[in-house]
Design an enzyme around this catalytic site. Structure first.
Site, PDB file in Angstrom:
ATOM      1  N   ASP A  29     -31.291 -17.096  -6.662  1.00  0.00           N
ATOM      2  CA  ASP A  29     -31.562 -16.493  -5.352  1.00  0.00           C
ATOM      3  C   ASP A  29     -30.229 -16.425  -4.610  1.00  0.00           C
ATOM      4  O   ASP A  29     -29.612 -17.449  -4.335  1.00  0.00           O
ATOM      5  CB  ASP A  29     -32.565 -17.351  -4.575  1.00  0.00           C
ATOM      6  CG  ASP A  29     -32.881 -16.758  -3.203  1.00  0.00           C
ATOM      7  OD1 ASP A  29     -33.004 -15.525  -3.114  1.00  0.00           O
ATOM      8  OD2 ASP A  29     -32.980 -17.530  -2.227  1.00  0.00           O
TER       9      ASP A  29
ATOM     10  N   ASP B 137     -35.083 -21.853  -0.236  1.00  0.00           N
ATOM     11  CA  ASP B 137     -34.248 -21.128  -1.195  1.00  0.00           C
ATOM     12  C   ASP B 137     -34.471 -21.582  -2.637  1.00  0.00           C
ATOM     13  O   ASP B 137     -34.513 -20.756  -3.554  1.00  0.00           O
ATOM     14  CB  ASP B 137     -32.770 -21.271  -0.817  1.00  0.00           C
ATOM     15  CG  ASP B 137     -32.465 -20.663   0.546  1.00  0.00           C
ATOM     16  OD1 ASP B 137     -33.067 -19.622   0.867  1.00  0.00           O
ATOM     17  OD2 ASP B 137     -31.647 -21.233   1.293  1.00  0.00           O
TER      18      ASP B 137
ATOM     19  N   GLU C  21     -32.734 -11.144  -8.360  1.00  0.00           N
ATOM     20  CA  GLU C  21     -33.343 -10.088  -7.543  1.00  0.00           C
ATOM     21  C   GLU C  21     -32.525  -8.808  -7.602  1.00  0.00           C
ATOM     22  O   GLU C  21     -31.297  -8.839  -7.664  1.00  0.00           O
ATOM     23  CB  GLU C  21     -33.450 -10.540  -6.082  1.00  0.00           C
ATOM     24  CG  GLU C  21     -34.572 -11.521  -5.812  1.00  0.00           C
ATOM     25  CD  GLU C  21     -34.644 -11.894  -4.346  1.00  0.00           C
ATOM     26  OE1 GLU C  21     -35.657 -11.576  -3.704  1.00  0.00           O
ATOM     27  OE2 GLU C  21     -33.694 -12.499  -3.846  1.00  0.00           O
TER      28      GLU C  21
END
Length: 377
Positions: free
Chosen positions: A183, A359, A277
């Site tokens: 992330d 996170d 991502e």
């Protein structure tokens, strides 16, 4: 596995070689602009552009008229033409904007030449380049494989670099049977699903005070030069300060690039599957409050490095769709816990009561979603 690998070195040309480099860069720029003008005029008149072969034949005639074009590397001029033709091809495919005229005021000046008959070679601590001959360079590592081409560039700081592109064999890395979810963030550069948080070194922010001071000096010297009626290109004090500011920017860029290279190599080396991502970086940069921080962390450059290294070494990158609610799902039970504002950094799942770091939880969800996509493919 055969791959094209780039090797970048700093070169130290003599004064005579610097003059020839400046001429080659100037001639390459002239050829690009000359045929860009012709291409545009032809397109307006006929509705069709020129071709690389037509321009190449015209370049041969142009050399007879303009003798100074013969002083420089002929392959560099041909490469300039090829770049123009490629730019138009991409433009008509709607991959980029129309090519624009090159200016000698651009911060980075460069030209590209191809290897033919061993005209580009590494000989001890010198590199052989067409027309230039042997140039001293900082040999930080060996160049392996067949050299394809070289790009010589002059940075705003006044330093010269050469990028050698070589076709070389790369050995696949051993399998580790490990997977990782990443992330990307601003406070922490990367949060990994194994619980690690990679510090955002904030390279630009650390240099910001010094950069502001030197840029103010640059502005004052520009104003002084204009008051004296001088062209900025001829103002020695301005140009000296401009190089000083450029060196600071270059140092920040080098620090960031070194950090990204080391981190991406470490992740690819130790994991077979990397889930990340698919961020809309361009869209995020429109947010004026976050644009500076996002630009400083260089997410796009990091993802690019992960992708080509994974391809080289036989690893797998899985991109998660950008709207996947990684921060809103409980990684323990899978419950969608609802949207949370950015201020909430820790939360408790209302169903299984698991406590989460926002996170780290997101990176675990990214890993789980990536493995799901991979297994269902």
């Amino acid at each position: 596995m055969l791959v094209n690998k780039a090797y970048k070195f700093r070169i130290y040309p003599t004064k005579k070689q610097e003059i020839l480099l400046a001429k080659t860069i100037g001639c390459s720029r002239f050829v690009f602009n000359h045929f860009l003008k012709q291409w545009n005029e032809t397109y307006k008149e006929t509705g069709k552009g020129l071709t690389y072969h037509a321009c190449s034949a015209e370049l041969t005639k142009l050399k007879k008229e303009l003798i100074w074009l013969k002083e420089v590397d002929s392959i560099a001029l041909q490469s300039s033409l090829k770049n123009l033709a490629d730019a138009y091809t991409r433009f008509f495919k709607k991959q980029n904007k129309a090519p624009r005229f090159k200016s000698k005021k651009n911060d980075v000046q460069s030209y590209t030449t191809k290897e033919t008959n061993h005209n580009i070679a590494i000989i001890d601590n010198r590199i052989k380049l067409p027309k230039l001959g042997l140039v001293r360079f900082a040999k930080s590592r060996e160049v392996y494989g067949r050299i394809l081409r070289a790009t010589v560039r002059r940075n705003p700081s006044g330093k010269y670099f050469v990028s050698i592109l070589a076709e070389t064999h790369v050995q696949l890395l051993e399998k580790t049977d490990a997977s990782i979810g990443i992330d990307l963030g601003i406070t922490d550069f990367a949060i990994l699903s194994d619980g690690r948080k990679i510090d955002n070194h904030k390279f630009t922010s650390k240099m910001e005070k010094k950069l502001k001071r030197e840029q103010r000096k640059l502005s004052r010297r520009a104003l002084q030069a204009k008051k004296n009626g001088m062209n900025l290109l001829d103002a020695k004090n301005y140009q000296k300060q401009k190089r000083k500011v450029a060196k600071l920017h270059e140092r920040v860029m080098n620090q960031r690039d070194d950090f990204l290279n080391k981190l991406s190599t470490e992740i690819i080396k130790n994991h077979d599957i990397v889930c990340i991502e698919d961020l809309n970086t361009k869209g995020m940069l429109r947010n004026h409050k976050l644009a500076k921080s996002i630009a400083d962390v260089s997410w796009s450059a990091f993802v690019s490095k992960l992708e080509y290294k994974a391809k080289w070494y036989g690893k797998t990158i899985v991109k998660i769709r950008r709207w996947f609610p990684s921060s809103q799902i409980c990684s323990a039970c899978g419950q969608l816990a609802g949207k949370k504002t950015l201020e909430i950094r820790k939360w408790t799942c209302p169903v299984c009561h698991a406590q989460h770091d926002r996170d780290i939880n997101a990176s675990k969800n990214i890993l789980a979603e990536g493995l799901r996509i991979l297994n269902s493919a």
